[in-house]
Design an enzyme around this catalytic site. Structure first.
Site: not given
Ligand SMILES: [Zn+2]
Length: 217
Positions: A13, A88, A127, A161, A172
């Site tokens: 996004k 949201r 990642r 992370r 999430r």
């Protein structure tokens, strides 16, 4: 032009919103960035936000709505904006309608970036980055040219992370499916929702988005 970008974390996004800024001359309003500014301000609300965010909690709806409302009043939003990360929840979507109406504005487009959950988990959990210079890498898409050595600065120090660990990623995504996806029918009923395929590469997603936003589509 006033539009909302909706999609799960990792759907791209932010990147797409940035590109739309250039194409349509509108401003990207990322609630993540607004929250970071609020926390950095060290105001009373900023300190409260910091505590919530550090505990992994989401901000209460009224705080988010107030933040967005203030931001929309800034002069750079006069020619339009893209909301990224807001609304949201249904409560936030309804509050957004009220505040737009109060400001004499109306929503033009809602774009959903659709993407398969397993593909997202792969994208997000793969990642990692250089601990020295911050260069980004990925297990599947972008390994360092020489194993264990940063392409950019030569460091051997890589970090992941905590947010990108698989169970956190699934949490999430679970929130997105429970709380955010239910707002799609709300916009579909008004005929302003379009869905695009987020599993394609960035340029293709941008192309689909431009098409969805073109008049007459
Ligand atoms: Zn590096």
């Amino acid at each position: 032009m006033i539009m909302i970008l909706i999609g799960p974390p990792g759907a791209g996004k932010g990147t797409q919103a940035k590109r739309m800024e250039d194409v349509f001359g509108v401003v990207q309003l990322s609630t993540g960035a607004l929250l970071r500014e609020l926390i950095a301000s060290k105001s009373e609300l900023g300190l409260k936000a910091k505590t919530l965010v550090e505990a992994g909690n989401l901000m209460p709806d009224d705080v988010m709505v107030a933040l967005v409302s203030d931001r929309i009043d800034q002069p750079d939003c006069a020619s339009g904006f893209i909301l990224d990360g807001f609304p949201r929840t249904i409560v936030q979507a309804e509050a957004l309608d009220v505040l737009l109406r109060e400001k004499g504005l109306s929503l033009d487009h809602v774009i959903e970036i659709k993407i398969d959950v397993d593909l997202l988990v792969e994208r997000l959990t793969g990642r990692f980055e250089c601990g020295e210079c911050g260069e980004g890498y990925h297990d599947s898409y972008k390994q360092p040219k020489l194993e264990g050595v940063c392409d950019r600065c030569g460091s051997n120090d890589f970090i992941r992370r905590a947010d990108d660990e698989e169970d956190r990623v699934r949490t999430r995504l679970g929130f997105y499916h429970q709380e955010t996806r239910p707002i799609l029918p709300y916009y579909r009923a008004r005929g302003i929702l379009k869905s695009i395929d987020g599993s394609k590469d960035l340029d293709d997603v941008t192309r689909q988005m431009k098409e969805a936003l073109s008049p007459g589509q």
